[in-house]
Structure formats: structure tokens, C-alpha cells
Design a protein around this motif. Structure first.
Motif, mmCIF file in Angstrom:
data_model
loop_
_atom_site.group_PDB
_atom_site.id
_atom_site.type_symbol
_atom_site.label_atom_id
_atom_site.label_comp_id
_atom_site.label_asym_id
_atom_site.label_seq_id
_atom_site.Cartn_x
_atom_site.Cartn_y
_atom_site.Cartn_z
ATOM 1 N N VAL A 168 0.865 -1.174 0.000
ATOM 2 C CA VAL A 168 0.000 0.000 0.000
ATOM 3 C C VAL A 168 0.898 1.219 0.000
ATOM 4 N N VAL A 169 0.670 2.157 -0.915
ATOM 5 C CA VAL A 169 1.444 3.396 -0.971
ATOM 6 C C VAL A 169 0.548 4.537 -0.489
ATOM 7 N N VAL A 170 1.083 5.351 0.423
ATOM 8 C CA VAL A 170 0.352 6.490 0.967
ATOM 9 C C VAL A 170 1.111 7.764 0.616
ATOM 10 N N LEU A 171 0.410 8.737 0.020
ATOM 11 C CA LEU A 171 1.001 10.024 -0.320
ATOM 12 C C LEU A 171 -0.066 11.103 -0.206
ATOM 13 N N HIS A 172 0.313 12.359 -0.390
ATOM 14 C CA HIS A 172 -0.670 13.436 -0.255
ATOM 15 C C HIS A 172 -1.263 13.853 -1.598
ATOM 16 N N HIS A 173 -0.410 14.307 -2.522
ATOM 17 C CA HIS A 173 -0.896 14.785 -3.818
ATOM 18 C C HIS A 173 -1.232 13.590 -4.706
ATOM 19 N N PRO A 174 -2.498 13.387 -5.045
ATOM 20 C CA PRO A 174 -2.861 12.194 -5.806
ATOM 21 C C PRO A 174 -2.465 12.311 -7.279
ATOM 22 N N PRO A 175 -2.106 11.207 -7.901
ATOM 23 C CA PRO A 175 -1.752 11.207 -9.327
ATOM 24 C C PRO A 175 -2.996 11.126 -10.204
ATOM 25 N N LEU A 176 -3.949 12.030 -9.958
ATOM 26 C CA LEU A 176 -5.213 12.070 -10.683
ATOM 27 C C LEU A 176 -5.493 13.494 -11.136
ATOM 28 N N PRO A 177 -6.281 13.672 -12.187
ATOM 29 C CA PRO A 177 -6.619 15.031 -12.639
ATOM 30 C C PRO A 177 -7.270 15.847 -11.524
ATOM 31 N N ALA A 178 -6.982 17.155 -11.517
ATOM 32 C CA ALA A 178 -7.477 18.039 -10.468
ATOM 33 C C ALA A 178 -8.900 18.508 -10.761
ATOM 34 N N PRO A 179 -9.712 18.738 -9.700
ATOM 35 C CA PRO A 179 -11.113 19.107 -9.907
ATOM 36 C C PRO A 179 -11.355 20.592 -10.162
ATOM 37 N N THR A 180 -10.383 21.458 -9.815
ATOM 38 C CA THR A 180 -10.549 22.905 -9.972
ATOM 39 C C THR A 180 -9.266 23.502 -10.530
ATOM 40 N N ALA A 181 -9.359 24.743 -11.014
ATOM 41 C CA ALA A 181 -8.183 25.417 -11.569
ATOM 42 C C ALA A 181 -7.100 25.591 -10.510
ATOM 43 N N LEU A 182 -7.492 25.944 -9.289
ATOM 44 C CA LEU A 182 -6.504 26.117 -8.223
ATOM 45 C C LEU A 182 -5.798 24.811 -7.916
ATOM 46 N N HIS A 183 -6.556 23.737 -7.774
ATOM 47 C CA HIS A 183 -5.916 22.453 -7.498
ATOM 48 C C HIS A 183 -5.096 21.965 -8.688
ATOM 49 N N ASP A 184 -5.463 22.374 -9.893
ATOM 50 C CA ASP A 184 -4.638 22.017 -11.051
ATOM 51 C C ASP A 184 -3.259 22.644 -10.935
ATOM 52 N N ALA A 185 -3.191 23.876 -10.429
ATOM 53 C CA ALA A 185 -1.894 24.524 -10.218
ATOM 54 C C ALA A 185 -1.125 23.878 -9.074
ATOM 55 N N LEU A 186 -1.853 23.223 -8.169
ATOM 56 C CA LEU A 186 -1.230 22.640 -6.973
ATOM 57 C C LEU A 186 -1.213 21.120 -7.015
ATOM 58 N N LYS A 187 -1.320 20.541 -8.191
ATOM 59 C CA LYS A 187 -1.389 19.083 -8.319
ATOM 60 C C LYS A 187 0.011 18.460 -8.298
ATOM 61 N N LEU A 188 0.058 17.136 -8.331
ATOM 62 C CA LEU A 188 1.316 16.411 -8.480
ATOM 63 C C LEU A 188 1.853 16.655 -9.876
ATOM 64 N N ARG A 189 3.104 17.125 -9.964
ATOM 65 C CA ARG A 189 3.641 17.553 -11.254
ATOM 66 C C ARG A 189 4.118 16.394 -12.123
ATOM 67 N N ASN A 190 4.472 15.282 -11.534
ATOM 68 C CA ASN A 190 5.040 14.187 -12.328
ATOM 69 C C ASN A 190 4.365 12.842 -12.053
ATOM 70 N N PRO A 191 3.061 12.748 -12.276
ATOM 71 C CA PRO A 191 2.369 11.476 -12.031
ATOM 72 C C PRO A 191 2.877 10.343 -12.915
ATOM 73 N N GLN A 192 3.365 10.667 -14.117
ATOM 74 C CA GLN A 192 3.847 9.618 -15.014
ATOM 75 C C GLN A 192 5.076 8.931 -14.435
ATOM 76 N N ASP A 193 5.924 9.695 -13.723
ATOM 77 C CA ASP A 193 7.093 9.079 -13.084
ATOM 78 C C ASP A 193 6.652 8.069 -12.027
ATOM 79 N N LEU A 194 5.597 8.415 -11.288
ATOM 80 C CA LEU A 194 5.062 7.471 -10.300
ATOM 81 C C LEU A 194 4.488 6.249 -10.996
ATOM 82 N N ALA A 195 3.760 6.462 -12.074
ATOM 83 C CA ALA A 195 3.189 5.344 -12.826
ATOM 84 C C ALA A 195 4.269 4.386 -13.290
ATOM 85 N N ASP A 196 5.383 4.932 -13.762
ATOM 86 C CA ASP A 196 6.473 4.094 -14.254
ATOM 87 C C ASP A 196 7.061 3.232 -13.135
ATOM 88 N N VAL A 197 7.134 3.791 -11.927
ATOM 89 C CA VAL A 197 7.677 3.035 -10.795
ATOM 90 C C VAL A 197 6.700 1.958 -10.337
#
Length: 303
Positions: free
Chosen positions: A175-204
Motif C-alpha cells: 500500500v502506498v500512501v502520499l498526499h498529492h494524488p496522481p489524478l486530474p485536479a477538480p478545480t483550476a486552483l488544485h490544477d496549479a497545486l497538483k502532483l507535477r510528475n504522475p507519469q514518473d510514479l506510474a512508471d515506478v
């Protein structure tokens, strides 16, 4: 709620508690300590919880006192239920205060037993990380916070550490626990504050024994996947993001909730959102118009 089936790990997934050291109201509207205590009381009859998780933004102000509150409040609940207790920093947390009280975030082990730690403090520039074994599952915490920023990022050292940890499968998956989810953001503000490299996590994660990723940050229940692994985002304890509102604005409603996640021995997964009944539910807790949301995004998003 029905007890979990034999061999199933039941996880109580909390997020975004936003506790304050001085008891100040979150966004001037919500007593988060009272909300957390009421939620835990509401959840007291849920049977068979083996792991309690807080997926970041444990504190609003990063004060040691706020972390003491969560350790006493959530830690005592977990201990009474014989559950392990794990947490991870979010963008509002301060690594120095977090480590001073919660060390690496792995507070209680199986059976709700306090864990012995020798490390008490590290350079705040170094991400917080740790792992535990709970009911044969490896629980790995991943620090996506960036000091001084609101967005999330997994730096090279974090990704390499996670890759190394997951190289050897555990008995019943991870089980992996983190704060910023590797999912699309629901609002413009959260889009600016989202996880910047979800693809790197996906690769791992791809091809590993990870059964689920637990995250927060969005203050609303979401589900998706990354690298073929399910991702579950818990509701916020502090408030509930109004994802049906205008994308350019940011509105949160008074609301407190959690997820109950059942992870079976064969990797099957069930998730049940739980909402705390309260008289002031669905009243507005926060509203930012487009200009205000843009200013915050520019201040705390990537430069």
C-alpha cells in the motif's frame, strides 16, 4: 458496518485534518480538532480496522502542538482498536514539526503498539519516508510535498527509494500512501497545486505488488488509477470541496468524512465513503473567486 472478511486488511483512510496548534478555525469557519474528534467518535463502531492512515495536510500551521494533537487523538483511537497508525506530510505540513512528533510518520505498528524510533530529526529539505508491515502488507509512505510550495512533486531520490523498496514483493502486496494524488485536479486552483510528475510514479508502480495508492489534497472523494494501480482519494476532514462549482473558482462546503477501505488477501478492493452528520453540513466554508484563486495559484504553484 459488516466486519471484514478473514484475511482482509481494513483501512480507515483520513486526510486533510488541517489541525492548528492554537485552535484557530480553519479558513475562519471550521474547528478541525472538534471535527476530527466527532468523526472518530462516529467511526468508533466500525469493526476490524487494522490500519489508520492520514494522507497529508495533517497540520495547518506545522506546529509541534498540532502534531501532538493528532498523535493523541488519532493515535489513541488506533491504539484502542488495535490498529497501526501511519501518516505522511502534505503541502501545509512542516517537516521539522512533523518529524519532531511523528518521526517518519509510522507511529503505531500492528496491534496498535507504539513503534520505537532512534531518528528524531532530519534536515527539513530531506523528504520524510518510512515503511511498515501490517497484516502481511507493506505500507510505504511517500512525501510529495515541496517546502514552501502548494504543488506536489516526487524528486529523483524519492522515486529511486520507492523503486528499491518495491523491487522485492511483500507477502500480501503493498500500500502506498502520499498526499498529492496522481489524478486530474477538480478545480483550476488544485490544477496549479497538483502532483507535477504522475507519469514518473506510474512508471515506478507498473508491474509491482502495489495494490492501492491512498491520497488526499483534493478534499473530496475521488477514485482512479495510475500505472494500473487503483488510487483512492479520501474526503477532507477540514471541509468538502464543491467540485460541481465553476472550475475557475474554489468553493468548499462544511463537511467531514473518511474512507473505509477493505483490501482482501487476493488483492480485491472495496471502498466505502463515510460522512459525519452535522447540523451545519453543506454550508459554505470557503469561497475564492477566479482572481483570488489565480493569485494563490501563482504564489504556491510552480514558478
Amino acid at each position: 458496518m459488516q466486519p471484514p472478511a478473514p484475511g482482509t486488511l481494513r483501512i480507515l483512510h483520513l486526510s486533510d485534518t488541517h489541525l492548528t496548534g492554537d485552535g484557530a478555525l480553519h479558513q475562519g469557519t471550521v474547528d478541525t480538532t472538534a471535527a476530527l474528534r466527532a468523526l472518530l467518535e462516529h467511526l468508533d463502531t466500525v469493526p476490524g480496522v487494522g490500519l489508520v492512515v492520514i494522507s497529508g495536510d495533517v497540520s495547518e500551521d506545522g506546529s509541534p502542538r498540532s502534531y501532538e494533537t493528532v498523535r493523541q487523538t488519532v493515535g489513541s483511537w488506533a491504539e484502542r482498536h488495535g490498529a497501526a497508525f501511519v501518516t505522511v506530510p502534505g503541502n501545509h505540513d512542516q517537516r521539522a514539526g512533523f518529524r519532531q512528533v511523528l518521526v517518519d510518520g509510522h507511529v503505531l505498528g500492528e496491534g496498535g503498539q507504539p513503534l520505537m524510533h532512534t531518528m528524531e530529526y532530519h534536515d527539513p529539505s530531506v523528504p520524510v519516508r518510512g515503511q511498515s508491515i501490517v497484516a502481511g502488507r507493506r505500507v510505504v509512505t511517500v512525501d510529495t510535498s515541496v517546502p514552501g510550495a502548494g504543488y506536489g512533486e516526487l524528486d529523483a531520490s524519492v522515486l529511486e527509494h520507492l523503486r528499491t523498496v518495491l523491487a522485492e514483493p511483500s507477502d500480501h502486496g503493498s500500500v502506498v500512501v502520499l498526499h498529492h494524488p496522481p489524478l486530474p485536479a477538480p478545480t483550476a486552483l488544485h490544477d496549479a497545486l497538483k502532483l507535477r510528475n504522475p507519469q514518473d510514479l506510474a512508471d515506478v508502480l507498473r508491474g509491482t505488488d502495489v495494490r492501492v495508492v491512498l491520497g488526499g489534497h483534493y478534499h473530496h472523494h475521488f477514485a482512479g488509477s495510475v500505472g494500473g494501480v487503483p488510487v483512492l482519494v479520501a474526503p477532507g476532514v477540514a471541509n468538502d470541496n464543491d467540485v460541481a462549482g465553476p472550475y475557475e473558482q474554489e468553493t468548499a462546503l462544511i463537511g467531514t468524512g473518511a474512507l473505509v477501505v477493505d483490501l482482501a488477501a487476493d488483492g480485491s478492493l472495496w471502498s466505502t465513503p463515510v460522512r459525519l452528520p452535522r447540523a451545519d453540513a453543506d454550508q459554505q466554508a470557503l469561497h475564492l473567486d477566479a482572481d483570488a484563486a489565480t493569485r494563490i495559484a501563482e504564489a504556491f504553484g510552480p514558478s
